[in-house]
Design an enzyme around this catalytic site. Structure first.
Site, PDB file in Angstrom:
ATOM      1  NE  ARG A  16      -1.246   2.240   3.158  1.00  0.00           N
ATOM      2  CZ  ARG A  16      -0.701   3.273   3.778  1.00  0.00           C
ATOM      3  NH1 ARG A  16      -0.645   4.447   3.195  1.00  0.00           N
ATOM      4  NH2 ARG A  16      -0.188   3.145   4.987  1.00  0.00           N
ATOM      5  CG  HIS A 221       2.932   4.053  10.278  1.00  0.00           C
ATOM      6  ND1 HIS A 221       2.490   3.136   9.347  1.00  0.00           N
ATOM      7  CD2 HIS A 221       3.492   5.071   9.560  1.00  0.00           C
ATOM      8  CE1 HIS A 221       2.770   3.576   8.119  1.00  0.00           C
ATOM      9  NE2 HIS A 221       3.372   4.750   8.230  1.00  0.00           N
ATOM     10  CB  CYS A 254       5.481  10.351   4.009  1.00  0.00           C
ATOM     11  SG  CYS A 254       3.932  11.254   4.054  1.00  0.00           S
ATOM     12  CG  ASN A 265       6.450   2.547   5.799  1.00  0.00           C
ATOM     13  OD1 ASN A 265       6.164   2.691   4.629  1.00  0.00           O
ATOM     14  ND2 ASN A 265       5.748   3.089   6.767  1.00  0.00           N
TER      15      ASN A 265
END
Lengths: 322, 322
Positions: A16, A221, A254, A265
């Protein structure tokens, strides 16, 4: 010695968040086939939750215009939870209509208003009313909402440092919303959306939150924008955190944070390696995960930040000996 | 909260270990000019110790055949310590003859005999007698030896896991040698030569050593081969360790360890970032260090693993606000 959790749960967000990031400026870069292939490969690793794709308007994020097609084609493996991201009632409706997804529904606010305005084009008040709508449509569909969350919780490229009290205030707003709608928010996720966190800040933050809400489950996260990703995971483990979002091969970044060259990430297989070496069970097969990381590199066509995929699983050296 | 040290000292090994690694198979890849340029740039950052180059036989390591020329051309900045690596009396003699170096002399053994045989072509006994020769020539030149060290202390690609007792045994041999020659070994360095360490192992190891030798100063030489580098640094900080080898931009790798694609030493500017964010003083200017990391990338001609050089110093976002 630290008392670390016996096991953790990883939520794989690479397909994703990672592919969404890779497709910026070139929405067709990652083919539907490739998206499906990585999700299916990840399904075989022991990972228990995979965030497959976002259902947001293709005008805002053209690289997920094929969300329905991806949903149609990936193969559900029993025991694995497949989730999708949506930001409003229309998104939720689209996810619902595919019939392919599980729901890990949450109420999410942003600690930084400046970031919120730029990222999802809403003020805090608008965010709260959007969450009300989201809650109502979940209620209609009888989808339980069990998670609360705060984004940009550890610092913001637009707003600077985020005071710990600001996180607590946002959390209180989330819990008030939860009470108003009679939700059972058992868990809370904080997102270091722009990679500002350091290990001591992670500890300080979790300690304060645990003092206020001692029974709350906790997830993080994290982004590895400035190299502290795994140190932050370790600090969180020391504080008993057991749920982490992570991305295969360290995919991602991001798209709204203004540092396109930066790392994404925290890397799934690097976390699995570190945890398993410390005796923490992840339930994931590291060798299969390394194959997925190599597949992710093949798909994006360039080197990705994950390290254990290059350095190798240590068990292979241990096996030589027996 | 953890009680972390107030300040740490970094020993920059990028020009020595990093460039040596980059030149494998192409000894002329890093020009003498480039080597000198990076050392001179690092001298301006606040780093207090720079390992400049190795003086080993050019047949074994052709990429350092220009060691004397590098020594001649780099500019000593007052307050900075410049060291060189040597493995035997001939190497020490060459370093001595340049007149350009400081000495941080040590006695070093290897925890893994298999690695030792392959790396420096010696058995443990041969290592010990080589150390005797080294000690004797230091004595002749009145160079104090203050460091002990053990390489491959946390695991070995050839030998597998290294038992903690084996490290302790090697340390005892080092201290016996020290006593025999009346040396004052105040400090000890453990090297995770092949990137096997995890944070809990770091803590367990240091705790055990501190129980036996409570007053011993402690340093670590860590590789980020499998992504745990900064988590290991953080764990070591929690145990009070204050000296770390590190490499600008994460240059390096171990030419003998059999994983050429793997990441190198822990990255200097990422450690500086993490420490300064946690209030630990490094004495180093992060912005200047980021410029050095970019210079290192220009010199090697490819992307290097350091992250904060891509993600950026957070102070720049904070400065916007005032």
């Amino acid at each position: 010695m630290s008392s670390l959790p016996k096991s953790i749960n990883l939520i794989e967000v690479g397909p994703r968040e990672g592919f969404q990031f890779e497709g910026i400026g070139d929405p067709g870069k990652i083919s539907t086939d490739s998206k499906v292939k990585l999700v299916d490969a990840l399904s075989e690793t022991g990972i228990r939750t995979i965030q497959v794709i976002s259902f947001v308007h293709p005008k805002a994020v053209p690289q997920v215009a094929d969300a329905e097609e991806v949903a149609k084609r990936f193969k559900r493996k029993p025991g694995v939870k497949y989730t999708a991201v949506y930001l409003n009632d229309r998104g939720l409706e689209r996810v619902w209509n595919t019939g392919k997804f599980d729901f890990d529904a949450h109420i999410y606010l942003t600690a930084s208003e400046a970031f919120s305005k730029r990222n999802i084009k809403r003020t805090l008040e608008e965010e709260v009313s959007a969450q009300r709508k989201i809650i109502e449509i979940h209620k209609e569909k009888k989808i339980p909402i069990t998670w609360g969350g705060v984004m940009a919780a550890f610092g913001c490229n637009l707003e600077g440092d985020i005071a710990l009290n600001k996180i607590i205030d946002r959390m209180k707003v989330v819990f008030e919303l939860g009470q108003e709608y009679d939700l059972n928010l058992e868990k809370f996720q904080l997102a270091d959306t722009m990679g500002w966190a350091n290990p001591e800040q992670i500890k300080r933050t979790i300690e304060k939150i645990k003092n206020i809400w001692p029974d709350l489950g906790f997830g993080l996260h994290l982004h590895d924008t400035r190299g502290t990703g795994l140190a932050n995971v370790y600090a969180a483990l020391e504080m008993g955190v057991t749920e982490f979002d992570s991305a295969i091969a360290g995919l991602g970044g991001c798209p709204f944070a203004g540092h396109r060259a930066a790392a994404g990430n925290v890397c799934t297989e690097d976390i699995v390696f570190m945890c398993e070496e410390m005796g923490i069970n992840t339930g994931v097969d590291l060798d299969k995960l390394i194959e997925c990381a190599q597949l992710a590199e093949d798909i994006v066509g360039h080197s990705l930040p994950g390290k254990v995929m290059k350095g190798g699983n240590l068990n292979k050296f241990r096996t030589y000996l027996f």
